[in-house]
Every structure is written in structure tokens, then in C-alpha cells.
Write a protein that holds these residues in place. Structure first.
Motif, mmCIF file in Angstrom:
data_model
loop_
_atom_site.group_PDB
_atom_site.id
_atom_site.type_symbol
_atom_site.label_atom_id
_atom_site.label_comp_id
_atom_site.label_asym_id
_atom_site.label_seq_id
_atom_site.Cartn_x
_atom_site.Cartn_y
_atom_site.Cartn_z
ATOM 1 N N GLY A 117 0.851 -1.206 0.000
ATOM 2 C CA GLY A 117 0.000 0.000 0.000
ATOM 3 C C GLY A 117 0.871 1.235 0.000
ATOM 4 O O GLY A 117 0.845 2.039 0.919
ATOM 5 N N ASP A 140 0.826 -1.417 -4.733
ATOM 6 C CA ASP A 140 -0.435 -0.747 -4.421
ATOM 7 C C ASP A 140 -1.496 -1.330 -5.334
ATOM 8 O O ASP A 140 -1.191 -1.855 -6.402
ATOM 9 C CB ASP A 140 -0.316 0.777 -4.633
ATOM 10 C CG ASP A 140 -1.321 1.539 -3.779
ATOM 11 O OD1 ASP A 140 -0.921 2.137 -2.766
ATOM 12 O OD2 ASP A 140 -2.533 1.525 -4.110
ATOM 13 N N ILE A 141 -2.743 -1.214 -4.908
ATOM 14 C CA ILE A 141 -3.850 -1.678 -5.743
ATOM 15 C C ILE A 141 -4.158 -0.651 -6.837
ATOM 16 O O ILE A 141 -4.736 -0.968 -7.864
ATOM 17 C CB ILE A 141 -5.106 -1.940 -4.869
ATOM 18 C CG1 ILE A 141 -6.188 -2.695 -5.608
ATOM 19 C CG2 ILE A 141 -5.686 -0.659 -4.289
ATOM 20 C CD1 ILE A 141 -6.341 -4.088 -5.160
ATOM 21 N N SER A 167 -0.295 -4.740 -7.163
ATOM 22 C CA SER A 167 -0.622 -6.015 -6.557
ATOM 23 C C SER A 167 -1.726 -5.801 -5.526
ATOM 24 O O SER A 167 -1.700 -4.829 -4.771
ATOM 25 C CB SER A 167 0.626 -6.612 -5.875
ATOM 26 O OG SER A 167 0.336 -7.855 -5.288
ATOM 27 N N ASP A 168 -2.685 -6.704 -5.525
ATOM 28 C CA ASP A 168 -3.699 -6.706 -4.471
ATOM 29 C C ASP A 168 -3.067 -7.470 -3.304
ATOM 30 O O ASP A 168 -2.941 -8.693 -3.357
ATOM 31 C CB ASP A 168 -4.957 -7.405 -5.001
ATOM 32 C CG ASP A 168 -6.050 -7.472 -3.951
ATOM 33 O OD1 ASP A 168 -5.811 -7.079 -2.785
ATOM 34 O OD2 ASP A 168 -7.156 -7.937 -4.297
ATOM 35 N N LEU A 169 -2.594 -6.761 -2.318
ATOM 36 C CA LEU A 169 -1.797 -7.322 -1.218
ATOM 37 C C LEU A 169 -0.696 -8.221 -1.799
ATOM 38 O O LEU A 169 0.125 -7.754 -2.552
ATOM 39 C CB LEU A 169 -2.700 -8.033 -0.203
ATOM 40 C CG LEU A 169 -3.802 -7.135 0.400
ATOM 41 C CD1 LEU A 169 -4.651 -7.895 1.417
ATOM 42 C CD2 LEU A 169 -3.252 -5.857 1.020
ATOM 43 N N ASN A 183 1.289 0.587 5.982
ATOM 44 C CA ASN A 183 0.340 1.516 6.599
ATOM 45 C C ASN A 183 -0.951 1.288 5.820
ATOM 46 O O ASN A 183 -1.239 1.984 4.848
ATOM 47 C CB ASN A 183 0.842 2.958 6.447
ATOM 48 C CG ASN A 183 -0.195 3.967 6.896
ATOM 49 O OD1 ASN A 183 -1.108 3.640 7.645
ATOM 50 N ND2 ASN A 183 -0.058 5.208 6.433
ATOM 51 N N GLU A 206 -9.754 4.309 -1.355
ATOM 52 C CA GLU A 206 -8.993 3.041 -1.274
ATOM 53 C C GLU A 206 -7.914 3.109 -0.205
ATOM 54 O O GLU A 206 -7.445 2.081 0.290
ATOM 55 C CB GLU A 206 -8.308 2.726 -2.614
ATOM 56 C CG GLU A 206 -9.231 2.434 -3.767
ATOM 57 C CD GLU A 206 -9.707 3.711 -4.472
ATOM 58 O OE1 GLU A 206 -9.467 4.828 -3.952
ATOM 59 O OE2 GLU A 206 -10.344 3.564 -5.527
ATOM 60 N N ALA A 207 -7.478 4.331 0.123
ATOM 61 C CA ALA A 207 -6.400 4.485 1.095
ATOM 62 C C ALA A 207 -6.922 4.492 2.526
ATOM 63 O O ALA A 207 -6.152 4.304 3.468
ATOM 64 C CB ALA A 207 -5.645 5.787 0.832
#
Ligand SMILES: C[S@@+](CC[C@H](N)C(=O)[O-])C[C@H]1O[C@@H](n2cnc3c(N)ncnc32)[C@H](O)[C@@H]1O
Length: 277
Positions: A117, A140-141, A167-169, A183, A206-207
């Protein structure tokens, strides 16, 4: 002289003096590299500079858009970072997370770090600047956030040290790291209406938001998957929201993490949690 006129613009619209003063100093430094001390020493602004500053302040007051988004810049660890509507404005609390990760990195030969993230990229970029042995992967997504983070890495001459990708996680992660730092979003969506307009209407959703009750869904997902991506004795380091420490500690323990260390911020809030695989 014009500083007082700028401050009056803010005060007329209900801002408090301290915030007005800080924002004006921020604008003058960001735009023209002028500090308050420069003005005390007799520096002046041109008509053009006054008009530009006034325009920014008026937009700020009218729209409530954060001053960092209007100027496109924010300070983190005393350095400038580009920000926009795709990136969270870096917060001072996150500097604590960075300084704690730096301490961990001192005892590792060539620390390899994953930042989940990344937003503006403020965490990995600062880590690489403060410890030249660090290299990082940063995900980051949001592709738009990654593009901004790359620009910031170029600006700070650490582009070669950090690989940014979407990347999604852990979805696109294939390696192991000495430290995983994050974070993550940690505000339950149901709390949205209690937030300041500057945050709820302008920081990227999203954040900020999670869909669970306590804002811990990202911690839970990261912790439960992280073992596969950490080297032996690797560290996991998170920034925490208010009242989340006990809940996150419980998830860490349930997942066999040890040496749990909790660090308080300048407001005496448990803000950073570090643990070891
Ligand atoms: C609280 S912000 C932190 C940004 C930056 N690291 C900082 O500290 O200023 C959380 C970041 O996580 C990203 N994010 C949200 N969901 C994600 C996911 N599933 N996978 C990867 N990143 C995600 C958001 O886009 C946002 O940039």
C-alpha cells in the motif's frame, strides 16, 4: 504584511489562526522556497507571487481541498513528495513507522523490504534515502498511485533501488523479504461521516476505508499470508489506527508472531506495532 492579509482570508472563513499560519507557511515554502524567517529578514513577494498565493488560498477555502493536493506537494521526513487525488497525503504519524523500520534495518546486512500500500511511495523512498543498503519492492492496488510513487523515486534518485508494481496485497508477490512494512487502510467505512471534509472527500477512499467493524481487515489479511513472504526471523511492521493495537496484537499472536513491540506516537497513541516471524 501580506502574510497577515493571507491569514485574514482564512480567519474570515472560520479557520483557526494556527492552521492558517501553518498553511500559509507551507504554501510560501512549497511555491517559492520562502520560510517565515526570510520574511522577517525583509524578503518580499512580487505581485505575481501574491496573486498566485491568493488564488491557492481562495481555492482551499472554497473547496476545502487539502492544501497539499492543491499545490501537488507534501512534506514527509523533511522531504518533498508529489501527491494527488490517487495518493494519501503522507501523515506525520507515518514518520514514526519509518524511523522504527530504520532501526530494524540497522541489524540486517542488505535489508530487502516490501511495502504494501505504497501510495506516494513515501515509506520505501525515505527508507532507501536514510539507509543506502536498503532495497525495496512496493505495491499498491491503484496503478495511478504507483505512477506517482515512481515519479517520487525518480525525484529523490532512488528509482534504481525500488521496484514498484501493482498487486492486491500479496497477489503478485513471489519473493521473500527481511521486513514487510504497511500503513494499510484502517478506518471502518461506517466512520466516514465523522471524518473532516478534507479527508473524507479528498483522500482516495482506497487508502482509508475497510468494510469490517473495527478497521482491521487488512491487518488480518496481511498477517495471515505474510509468513510465506518473510525470511526466517523477518519482521512485520504496521502503522495502527486508534484502538486497534490489542486487536492486531491478538491476530499476530494467533499467527505465531513473537517479540511484539508497540510504539506510541507524540499523542501517546499506540501507533506502530512490530513483530518477528
Ligand atoms: C493508508 S494508505 C498508505 C499510503 C502510504 N503508504 C502512506 O503511508 O502515506 C493505504 C494504501 O493502500 C493501498 N491499498 C488499498 N487496498 C490495497 C490492496 N488490496 N492491495 C494493495 N494496496 C492497497 C491504497 O491505495 C493506499 O495507497
Amino acid at each position: 504584511m501580506y502574510r497577515k492579509a493571507f491569514i485574514d482570508l482564512y480567519l474570515k472563513d472560520g479557520f483557526i489562526f494556527e492552521d492558517a499560519k501553518n498553511e500559509i507557511d507551507f504554501v510560501l515554502e512549497t511555491l517559492f522556497n520562502y520560510t517565515y524567517k526570510d520574511f522577517l529578514l525583509g524578503k518580499t513577494l512580487s505581485q505575481n507571487q501574491i496573486a498566485k498565493t491568493e488564488k491557492i488560498i481562495k481555492e482551499r477555502i472554497k473547496t476545502r481541498r487539502p492544501i497539499q493536493q492543491i499545490t501537488g506537494q507534501a512534506f514527509f521526513y523533511n522531504r518533498r513528495f508529489l501527491v494527488n487525488e490517487s495518493t494519501l497525503i503522507p501523515r506525520p504519524e507515518t514518520e514514526l513507522l519509518v524511523s522504527e523500520v530504520l532501526k530494524l534495518s540497522q541489524n540486517i546486512e542488505n535489508p530487502k523490504i516490501l511495502d504494501i500500500g505504497t501510495g506516494s511511495g513515501c515509506i520505501p523512498i525515505t527508507l532507501c534515502l536514510e539507509n543506502s543498503k536498503i532495497t525495496a519492492h512496493s505495491v499498491d492496488i491503484l496503478s495511478s498511485a504507483i505512477e506517482t510513487a515512481k515519479k517520487n523515486a525518480l525525484l529523490h534518485n532512488v528509482y534504481e533501488k525500488i521496484r514498484f508494481f501493482k498487486s492486491d496485497l500479496f497477489e503478485n508477490i513471489e519473493e521473500k523479504y527481511d521486513i514487510i512494512v504497511s500503513n494499510p487502510p484502517y478506518i471502518p467505512l461506517k466512520e466516514k461521516e465523522n471524518l473532516q471534509v478534507e479527508v473524507k472527500d479528498f483522500d482516495p477512499p482506497e487508502a482509508l476505508f475497510t468494510n469490517d467493524e473495527y478497521g482491521i481487515e487488512y491487518y488480518e489479511k496481511i498477517i495471515t499470508e505474510s509468513h510465506d513472504y518473510l525470511s526466517d526471523n523477518g519482521y512485520l511492521a504496521f502503522e495502527l489506527g486508534v484502538n486497534q493495537c490489542k486487536l492486531v496484537e491478538k491476530i499476530l499472536k494467533a499467527n505465531k508472531y513473537r517479540n511484539i513491540n508497540i510504539i506510541k506516537d507524540f499523542n501517546n497513541i499506540n501507533r506502530v506495532i512490530i513483530s518477528r516471524k
